[in-house]
Design an enzyme around this catalytic site. Structure first.
Site, mmCIF file in Angstrom:
data_model
loop_
_atom_site.group_PDB
_atom_site.id
_atom_site.type_symbol
_atom_site.label_atom_id
_atom_site.label_comp_id
_atom_site.label_asym_id
_atom_site.label_seq_id
_atom_site.Cartn_x
_atom_site.Cartn_y
_atom_site.Cartn_z
ATOM 1 N N ASP A 73 -5.768 -27.828 -82.037
ATOM 2 C CA ASP A 73 -6.275 -29.188 -82.207
ATOM 3 C C ASP A 73 -7.786 -29.201 -81.979
ATOM 4 O O ASP A 73 -8.304 -28.416 -81.196
ATOM 5 C CB ASP A 73 -5.651 -30.142 -81.178
ATOM 6 N N ASP A 79 -11.274 -35.444 -73.933
ATOM 7 C CA ASP A 79 -10.235 -34.480 -73.551
ATOM 8 C C ASP A 79 -10.785 -33.539 -72.499
ATOM 9 O O ASP A 79 -10.149 -33.239 -71.502
ATOM 10 C CB ASP A 79 -9.823 -33.562 -74.710
ATOM 11 N N GLU A 102 -2.615 -28.410 -71.180
ATOM 12 C CA GLU A 102 -2.399 -28.245 -72.615
ATOM 13 C C GLU A 102 -3.683 -27.793 -73.309
ATOM 14 O O GLU A 102 -3.652 -27.184 -74.373
ATOM 15 C CB GLU A 102 -1.916 -29.565 -73.217
ATOM 16 N N GLU A 103 -4.815 -28.066 -72.691
ATOM 17 C CA GLU A 103 -6.105 -27.730 -73.304
ATOM 18 C C GLU A 103 -6.547 -26.287 -73.069
ATOM 19 O O GLU A 103 -7.577 -25.879 -73.586
ATOM 20 C CB GLU A 103 -7.192 -28.662 -72.759
ATOM 21 N N ASP A 123 -1.044 -32.662 -69.532
ATOM 22 C CA ASP A 123 -1.746 -32.911 -70.798
ATOM 23 C C ASP A 123 -2.790 -33.954 -70.417
ATOM 24 O O ASP A 123 -2.451 -35.112 -70.173
ATOM 25 C CB ASP A 123 -0.763 -33.463 -71.848
ATOM 26 N N LEU A 125 -5.266 -35.580 -71.882
ATOM 27 C CA LEU A 125 -5.464 -36.768 -72.719
ATOM 28 C C LEU A 125 -4.601 -36.645 -73.965
ATOM 29 O O LEU A 125 -5.001 -36.027 -74.955
ATOM 30 C CB LEU A 125 -6.945 -36.938 -73.079
ATOM 31 N N ASP A 126 -3.420 -37.221 -73.876
ATOM 32 C CA ASP A 126 -2.465 -37.161 -74.971
ATOM 33 C C ASP A 126 -2.816 -38.219 -76.020
ATOM 34 O O ASP A 126 -3.206 -39.338 -75.670
ATOM 35 C CB ASP A 126 -1.062 -37.431 -74.392
ATOM 36 N N GLU A 286 4.600 -31.981 -72.240
ATOM 37 C CA GLU A 286 5.022 -33.265 -72.813
ATOM 38 C C GLU A 286 6.518 -33.499 -72.640
ATOM 39 O O GLU A 286 6.949 -34.484 -72.044
ATOM 40 C CB GLU A 286 4.633 -33.310 -74.299
HETATM 41 P P1 AFP Z 1 -2.988 -35.517 -80.544
HETATM 42 O O1 AFP Z 1 -3.245 -35.462 -79.049
HETATM 43 O O2 AFP Z 1 -3.567 -34.359 -81.282
HETATM 44 O O3 AFP Z 1 -3.355 -36.832 -81.144
HETATM 45 O O4 AFP Z 1 -1.404 -35.315 -80.719
HETATM 46 C C1 AFP Z 1 -0.568 -36.261 -80.177
HETATM 47 C C2 AFP Z 1 0.812 -35.729 -80.153
HETATM 48 O O5 AFP Z 1 0.878 -34.475 -79.522
HETATM 49 C C3 AFP Z 1 1.764 -36.695 -79.457
HETATM 50 O O6 AFP Z 1 1.137 -37.490 -78.508
HETATM 51 C C4 AFP Z 1 2.332 -37.517 -80.594
HETATM 52 O O7 AFP Z 1 3.626 -37.997 -80.329
HETATM 53 C C5 AFP Z 1 2.340 -36.554 -81.751
HETATM 54 O O8 AFP Z 1 1.309 -35.604 -81.481
HETATM 55 C C6 AFP Z 1 2.068 -37.219 -83.054
HETATM 56 O O9 AFP Z 1 2.132 -36.279 -84.058
HETATM 57 P P2 AFP Z 1 2.035 -36.696 -85.622
HETATM 58 O O10 AFP Z 1 0.621 -37.154 -85.846
HETATM 59 O O11 AFP Z 1 2.370 -35.447 -86.347
HETATM 60 O O12 AFP Z 1 3.034 -37.791 -85.860
#
Ligand code: AFP
Length: 339
Positions: A73, A79, A102-103, A123, A125-126, A286
């Site tokens: 990512d 983050d 996670e980072e 994690d 900053l999710d 997660e």
């Molecule tokens: P990011 O942190 O890269 O925005 O990802 C968020 C995540 O890990 C989780 O929080 C969400 O449920 C999922 O990804 C969303 O994934 P999609 O964009 O593929 O639906």
């Protein structure tokens, strides 16, 4: 908000998070306060990160740094700040032996003190792709015990989720909320920025048995198994007695989607598909914390075939299919998957 609990009820609404954490130690004469201290440190991180998140637009901290993290990512400044805040604060009191984020590719050693008995997975900053558009994001954490006196090792983190001592998350939404469980009750504390404290606002959260709502990225439907496609068609068929068609809600931040599901009920799913045969979400950072929270609140969390909390992790950044929510909603999907 009125912080004085009504005198006629035994409710503890209004209690501060700090008091709640301290009370957890009371009545345990042999408690040394290390676990309590660790949870307080995590609560402190939540305050520091919320302060940064709330000023994100103003402080000109939005935007990509150009780096890519270990799971591929793009890394954003927030983050990194959240990540550093957690490591820095957790390293202060010598109770946390190491952290896994996670980072970061591997674990970071934080203390070799003999009192450093705990390990924290997080994690920081999710939902970071939602930062720039001002949509809810969150922090997820889990606490494990290091069960030997030596230096922490990666293997110490590879424990099934049922061995977590505590798990929780912070949602930076219309308000900031800290949700925590040590495996029994699940409580939610809302942050009052004028006082700088989290106050118990959601006491003993229970996931409703069923709710006609689902949360899944339907953009992936072409990649799904036939069973999943059949379930997706079934939940949309009108059928008044069973509450169908179900309504869809999807934010794309796990913390936000799971938080809504925890409070309202329904189902959240990020299943395996042709593009991500192991699923997309991370087991340690997660799936395990949320599975621990949902089970403690009377809901459930599965991969489709197994209970999430039983899975034996084999690596830090392992991905896993995740289905969680109300017991009946999850059972409905499970029925299709088992056909
Ligand atoms: P990011 O942190 O890269 O925005 O990802 C968020 C995540 O890990 C989780 O929080 C969400 O449920 C999922 O990804 C969303 O994934 P999609 O964009 O593929 O639906």
């Amino acid at each position: 908000m009125d912080y004085e609990p009504a005198s006629s009820t035994p409710s503890r609404v209004g209690l501060t998070l700090e008091t709640y954490i301290l009370e957890g130690m009371m009545g345990r004469p042999h408690a040394r306060g290390y676990f309590t201290s660790l949870l307080s440190q995590i609560a402190m991180c939540a305050k520091l990160i919320t302060a940064r998140v709330r000023r994100a637009g103003l402080a000109n901290v939005l935007g990509y740094t150009g780096d890519v993290n270990v799971t591929g990512d793009q890394v954003q400044k927030l983050d990194q700040e959240a990540n550093e805040t957690l490591f820095r604060v957790l390293g202060r009191r010598q109770h946390c032996a190491a952290g896994a984020s996670e980072e970061e590719e591997t674990i970071r050693l934080l203390s070799e003190s003999k009192n450093a008995e705990y390990l924290v997975v997080f994690d920081p900053l999710d939902g970071s792709s939602n930062i720039d558009v001002n949509i809810s994001i969150g922090t997820i954490f889990g606490v494990l015990k290091k069960d030997h006196p030596g230096q922490a090792r990666v293997e110490d983190f590879l424990k099934p989720g049922k061995q977590l001592l505590a798990a929780g998350y912070v949602i930076y939404g219309s308000s900031t909320m800290f949700v925590i469980t040590t495996g029994e009750a699940v409580h939610g504390f809302t942050y009052d920025p004028t006082v700088g404290e989290f106050f118990l606002s959601h006491e003993n959260i229970r996931v409703p048995e069923h709710y006609p709502s689902y949360s899944i990225n339907e953009g992936n439907a072409a990649l799904w198994s036939d069973a999943l496609k059949q379930w997706s068609a079934w939940i949309k068929e009108p059928d008044k007695p069973s509450g169908r068609p179900y309504t869809q809600r999807y934010v794309g931040t796990l913390v936000a989607d799971a938080h809504r599901t925890l409070l309202r009920g329904g189902i959240f799913a990020y299943p395996a598909d042709k593009k991500s045969p192991q699923g997309k979400l991370r087991l340690l950072y997660e799936a395990n914390p949320f599975a621990f929270i949902f089970e403690a609140a009377g809901g459930c969390a599965i991969t489709g075939a197994e209970r999430i909390l039983e899975l034996q992790p084999t690596e830090l950044h392992q991905r896993v299919p995740l289905i969680l929510g109300s017991k009946r909603n999850v059972a409905e999907l499970e029925r299709f998957l088992k056909q």
